[in-house]
Design a protein around this motif. Structure first.
Motif, PDB file in Angstrom:
ATOM      1  N   PRO A  89       0.831  -1.201   0.000  1.00 41.11           N
ATOM      2  CA  PRO A  89       0.000   0.000   0.000  1.00 41.11           C
ATOM      3  C   PRO A  89       0.870   1.257   0.000  1.00 41.11           C
ATOM      4  O   PRO A  89       1.909   1.295   0.655  1.00 41.11           O
ATOM      5  CB  PRO A  89      -0.794  -0.122   1.306  1.00 41.11           C
ATOM      6  CG  PRO A  89       0.063  -0.965   2.191  1.00 41.11           C
ATOM      7  CD  PRO A  89       0.818  -1.903   1.300  1.00 41.11           C
ATOM      8  N   VAL A  90       0.444   2.264  -0.749  1.00 41.78           N
ATOM      9  CA  VAL A  90       1.160   3.534  -0.824  1.00 41.78           C
ATOM     10  C   VAL A  90       0.293   4.604  -0.168  1.00 41.78           C
ATOM     11  O   VAL A  90      -0.834   4.849  -0.597  1.00 41.78           O
ATOM     12  CB  VAL A  90       1.454   3.928  -2.285  1.00 41.78           C
ATOM     13  CG1 VAL A  90       2.205   5.259  -2.343  1.00 41.78           C
ATOM     14  CG2 VAL A  90       2.260   2.835  -2.976  1.00 41.78           C
ATOM     15  N   HIS A  91       0.821   5.231   0.860  1.00 49.22           N
ATOM     16  CA  HIS A  91       0.092   6.302   1.554  1.00 49.22           C
ATOM     17  C   HIS A  91       0.285   7.579   0.739  1.00 49.22           C
ATOM     18  O   HIS A  91       1.178   8.386   1.011  1.00 49.22           O
ATOM     19  CB  HIS A  91       0.610   6.457   2.974  1.00 49.22           C
ATOM     20  CG  HIS A  91       0.623   5.171   3.756  1.00 49.22           C
ATOM     21  ND1 HIS A  91      -0.526   4.459   4.034  1.00 49.22           N
ATOM     22  CD2 HIS A  91       1.646   4.464   4.298  1.00 49.22           C
ATOM     23  CE1 HIS A  91      -0.212   3.372   4.738  1.00 49.22           C
ATOM     24  NE2 HIS A  91       1.101   3.353   4.905  1.00 49.22           N
ATOM     25  N   LEU A  92      -0.584   7.763  -0.249  1.00 47.91           N
ATOM     26  CA  LEU A  92      -0.328   8.766  -1.278  1.00 47.91           C
ATOM     27  C   LEU A  92      -0.752  10.172  -0.857  1.00 47.91           C
ATOM     28  O   LEU A  92      -1.800  10.351  -0.218  1.00 47.91           O
ATOM     29  CB  LEU A  92      -1.065   8.368  -2.559  1.00 47.91           C
ATOM     30  CG  LEU A  92      -0.526   8.973  -3.862  1.00 47.91           C
ATOM     31  CD1 LEU A  92       0.896   8.505  -4.138  1.00 47.91           C
ATOM     32  CD2 LEU A  92      -1.434   8.615  -5.029  1.00 47.91           C
ATOM     33  N   TYR A  93       0.064  11.125  -1.248  1.00 48.07           N
ATOM     34  CA  TYR A  93      -0.188  12.570  -1.083  1.00 48.07           C
ATOM     35  C   TYR A  93      -0.179  13.022   0.369  1.00 48.07           C
ATOM     36  O   TYR A  93      -0.339  14.214   0.648  1.00 48.07           O
ATOM     37  CB  TYR A  93      -1.508  12.984  -1.735  1.00 48.07           C
ATOM     38  CG  TYR A  93      -1.647  12.662  -3.197  1.00 48.07           C
ATOM     39  CD1 TYR A  93      -0.532  12.549  -4.036  1.00 48.07           C
ATOM     40  CD2 TYR A  93      -2.904  12.463  -3.762  1.00 48.07           C
ATOM     41  CE1 TYR A  93      -0.667  12.256  -5.380  1.00 48.07           C
ATOM     42  CE2 TYR A  93      -3.054  12.174  -5.124  1.00 48.07           C
ATOM     43  CZ  TYR A  93      -1.926  12.067  -5.922  1.00 48.07           C
ATOM     44  OH  TYR A  93      -2.067  11.786  -7.262  1.00 48.07           O
ATOM     45  N   GLY A  94      -0.039  12.096   1.316  1.00 45.12           N
ATOM     46  CA  GLY A  94      -0.023  12.474   2.723  1.00 45.12           C
ATOM     47  C   GLY A  94      -1.087  11.812   3.561  1.00 45.12           C
ATOM     48  O   GLY A  94      -1.146  12.026   4.774  1.00 45.12           O
ATOM     49  N   GLN A  95      -1.947  10.981   2.942  1.00 44.21           N
ATOM     50  CA  GLN A  95      -3.026  10.324   3.677  1.00 44.21           C
ATOM     51  C   GLN A  95      -2.731   8.844   3.870  1.00 44.21           C
ATOM     52  O   GLN A  95      -2.399   8.131   2.921  1.00 44.21           O
ATOM     53  CB  GLN A  95      -4.360  10.471   2.940  1.00 44.21           C
ATOM     54  CG  GLN A  95      -5.507   9.787   3.670  1.00 44.21           C
ATOM     55  CD  GLN A  95      -6.864  10.018   3.058  1.00 44.21           C
ATOM     56  OE1 GLN A  95      -7.883   9.549   3.581  1.00 44.21           O
ATOM     57  NE2 GLN A  95      -6.920  10.748   1.942  1.00 44.21           N
ATOM     58  N   CYS A  96      -2.901   8.381   5.101  1.00 44.52           N
ATOM     59  CA  CYS A  96      -2.690   6.972   5.401  1.00 44.52           C
ATOM     60  C   CYS A  96      -3.778   6.116   4.774  1.00 44.52           C
ATOM     61  O   CYS A  96      -4.958   6.496   4.746  1.00 44.52           O
ATOM     62  CB  CYS A  96      -2.679   6.770   6.914  1.00 44.52           C
ATOM     63  SG  CYS A  96      -2.127   5.128   7.449  1.00 44.52           S
ATOM     64  N   CYS A  97      -3.389   4.959   4.249  1.00 40.74           N
ATOM     65  CA  CYS A  97      -4.359   4.015   3.674  1.00 40.74           C
ATOM     66  C   CYS A  97      -5.252   3.414   4.754  1.00 40.74           C
ATOM     67  O   CYS A  97      -4.986   3.532   5.953  1.00 40.74           O
ATOM     68  CB  CYS A  97      -3.610   2.886   2.964  1.00 40.74           C
ATOM     69  SG  CYS A  97      -2.704   3.379   1.497  1.00 40.74           S
ATOM     70  N   GLU A  98      -6.300   2.742   4.306  1.00 41.29           N
ATOM     71  CA  GLU A  98      -7.226   2.052   5.210  1.00 41.29           C
ATOM     72  C   GLU A  98      -6.589   0.726   5.623  1.00 41.29           C
ATOM     73  O   GLU A  98      -6.888  -0.339   5.073  1.00 41.29           O
ATOM     74  CB  GLU A  98      -8.562   1.850   4.518  1.00 41.29           C
ATOM     75  CG  GLU A  98      -9.228   3.159   4.115  1.00 41.29           C
ATOM     76  CD  GLU A  98     -10.333   2.954   3.100  1.00 41.29           C
ATOM     77  OE1 GLU A  98     -11.417   2.476   3.484  1.00 41.29           O
ATOM     78  OE2 GLU A  98     -10.107   3.257   1.908  1.00 41.29           O
ATOM     79  N   MET A  99      -5.727   0.799   6.607  1.00 43.87           N
ATOM     80  CA  MET A  99      -4.832  -0.316   6.890  1.00 43.87           C
ATOM     81  C   MET A  99      -5.510  -1.496   7.580  1.00 43.87           C
ATOM     82  O   MET A  99      -5.052  -2.630   7.440  1.00 43.87           O
ATOM     83  CB  MET A  99      -3.635   0.172   7.710  1.00 43.87           C
ATOM     84  CG  MET A  99      -2.689   1.080   6.941  1.00 43.87           C
ATOM     85  SD  MET A  99      -2.077   0.346   5.393  1.00 43.87           S
ATOM     86  CE  MET A  99      -1.221  -1.104   6.002  1.00 43.87           C
ATOM     87  N   ASP A 100      -6.576  -1.275   8.322  1.00 38.72           N
ATOM     88  CA  ASP A 100      -7.245  -2.411   8.969  1.00 38.72           C
ATOM     89  C   ASP A 100      -7.686  -3.433   7.937  1.00 38.72           C
ATOM     90  O   ASP A 100      -7.439  -4.640   8.084  1.00 38.72           O
ATOM     91  CB  ASP A 100      -8.467  -1.924   9.760  1.00 38.72           C
ATOM     92  CG  ASP A 100      -8.097  -1.370  11.124  1.00 38.72           C
ATOM     93  OD1 ASP A 100      -6.894  -1.317  11.425  1.00 38.72           O
ATOM     94  OD2 ASP A 100      -9.021  -0.997  11.875  1.00 38.72           O
ATOM     95  N   ALA A 101      -8.347  -2.968   6.881  1.00 39.69           N
ATOM     96  CA  ALA A 101      -8.836  -3.880   5.850  1.00 39.69           C
ATOM     97  C   ALA A 101      -7.682  -4.559   5.124  1.00 39.69           C
ATOM     98  O   ALA A 101      -7.746  -5.761   4.822  1.00 39.69           O
ATOM     99  CB  ALA A 101      -9.717  -3.117   4.858  1.00 39.69           C
ATOM    100  N   ILE A 102      -6.626  -3.799   4.848  1.00 48.09           N
ATOM    101  CA  ILE A 102      -5.475  -4.354   4.138  1.00 48.09           C
ATOM    102  C   ILE A 102      -4.785  -5.428   4.987  1.00 48.09           C
ATOM    103  O   ILE A 102      -4.433  -6.511   4.483  1.00 48.09           O
ATOM    104  CB  ILE A 102      -4.492  -3.232   3.758  1.00 48.09           C
ATOM    105  CG1 ILE A 102      -5.142  -2.308   2.714  1.00 48.09           C
ATOM    106  CG2 ILE A 102      -3.174  -3.803   3.226  1.00 48.09           C
ATOM    107  CD1 ILE A 102      -4.381  -1.040   2.448  1.00 48.09           C
TER     108      ILE A 102
END
Length: 368
Positions: free
Chosen positions: A130-143
């Motif tokens: 996953p890439v935390h793009l532009y400064g926003q963290c990804c939805e990591m729980d689902a990942i």
């Protein structure tokens, strides 16, 4: 009054004395490779990122590559990556003769859409990146839930989002091992190329320390075929100084984003940044979208406002990745983002007057 896309003037002035002293300290130490500055920065960044270990490397691409290599990713393995990302994400996979498998992002947050990941998993899949793009963290729980279900590694690409979080946990602390960049324009930027790996796994951290330094723990004794991917002692010293200011600079970025939101919220032709539930945004970039993006960018340039496009050509349409066989239309969400996104000026030290200069020029365009 011109508003550049990026300026270091305010931050450089704020740290000028400390940076000068840091240079003197390294110069006088007469120890320029893997010395105390690197060790101190690794400890400080691990503490900042709330992980057990940080390993400094030469740049962000090296950080991603060496993370995958440490996990044993190799020829014909598959790594799931977002279809909307900078090319370095894919290059790290390609360097290992593995295959990057693209998954579309959400159109509103620009980050990989967890709902589409499972459909891309095959018997060859070994990791999700996953890439935390532009400064926003990804939805990591689902990942992380998907990764656990299928026994996959997770390697976060945290080059743009140092300090962002998902449900209170920091980007760069979820994965088995994660890479970040300290390229000068990043929220935490060196004065040249630099990067780091973060992990909670002591064995992986040690493996990466060996790999980054010619495959050697003890000089002239080489355990494995390694690389020269070391974080420079001088850059580590500079990063130690700048790390002290990162939280303050992040707050400034978030305030600038609020000013943009307030000024632009009533312009129907423009799509403003959206933050996923549970995620935080540190605004490495403030990205808007509009259908007549190219004309808007030209108009802003004429008004003295600098902008950039992150990114004008999605990875699957890059000549370098034509061998994957993807044609235009294969990843329509990534293509729509590439065709409509525009990054507005964003840097610590920007004033509300700067923001109003930018937004006034946008409003002038929207009224034409």
């Amino acid at each position: 009054m011109k508003v550049p896309f990026l300026s270091f003037e305010a931050t450089n002035e704020q740290i000028r004395t400390q940076i000068t002293q840091a240079f003197k300290d390294v110069f006088e130490s007469q120890w320029y490779i893997l010395g105390n500055q690197v060790q101190q920065f690794e400890q400080a960044y691990a503490s900042f990122n709330k992980v057990g270990h940080c390993v400094g490397v030469a740049n962000g691409l090296d950080a991603l590559y060496i993370s995958l290599k440490a996990l044993g990713i190799s020829t014909d393995d598959e790594v799931i990556v977002p279809s909307n990302t900078y090319i370095a994400t894919l290059l790290a996979v390609s360097y290992l003769n593995a295959k990057a498998v693209l998954v579309e992002p959400r159109l509103d947050t620009y980050n990989i859409n967890p709902d589409f990941i499972e459909a891309a998993i095959t018997s060859k899949t070994k990791a999700i990146m996953p890439v935390h793009l532009y400064g926003q963290c990804c939805e990591m729980d689902a990942i992380m839930t998907i990764a656990e279900k299928y026994g996959l590694y997770v390697v976060e690409d945290n080059a743009q989002s140092q300090g962002s979080s998902y449900k209170g946990r920091l980007a760069g602390s979820f994965g088995n091992v994660n890479g970040t960049s300290f390229y000068p324009g990043k929220n935490l930027g060196a004065l040249g190329d630099a990067g780091a790996v973060t992990t909670g796994d002591a064995a992986l951290a040690e493996k990466i320390r060996v790999l980054r330094n010619y495959g050697s723990q003890k000089k002239y004794y080489n355990e494995v075929i390694g690389h020269n991917m070391r974080l420079d002692e001088l850059q580590a010293a500079f990063l130690l100084v700048k790390l002290q200011y990162l939280n303050d600079w992040t707050e400034q970025r978030q305030q600038i984003a609020l000013w943009y939101n307030e000024e632009l919220m009533d312009i129907e032709e423009i799509v403003l940044p959206t933050i996923a539930d549970g995620a935080s945004h540190v605004y490495h970039l403030y990205v808007i979208r509009c259908t007549n993006r190219d004309a808007l960018q030209k108009h802003l340039a004429e008004k003295g406002v600098g902008t950039l496009i992150h990114y004008p050509i999605p990875p699957h349409l890059q000549k370098a990745y034509s061998f994957l066989g993807h044609k235009k239309g294969a990843f329509p969400v990534a293509e729509e983002i590439a065709d409509t996104c525009l990054s507005l000026p964003m840097w610590p030290g920007m004033t509300k007057q700067d923001v109003i200069k930018v937004t006034s020029a946008i409003k002038d365009f929207s009224l034409d």
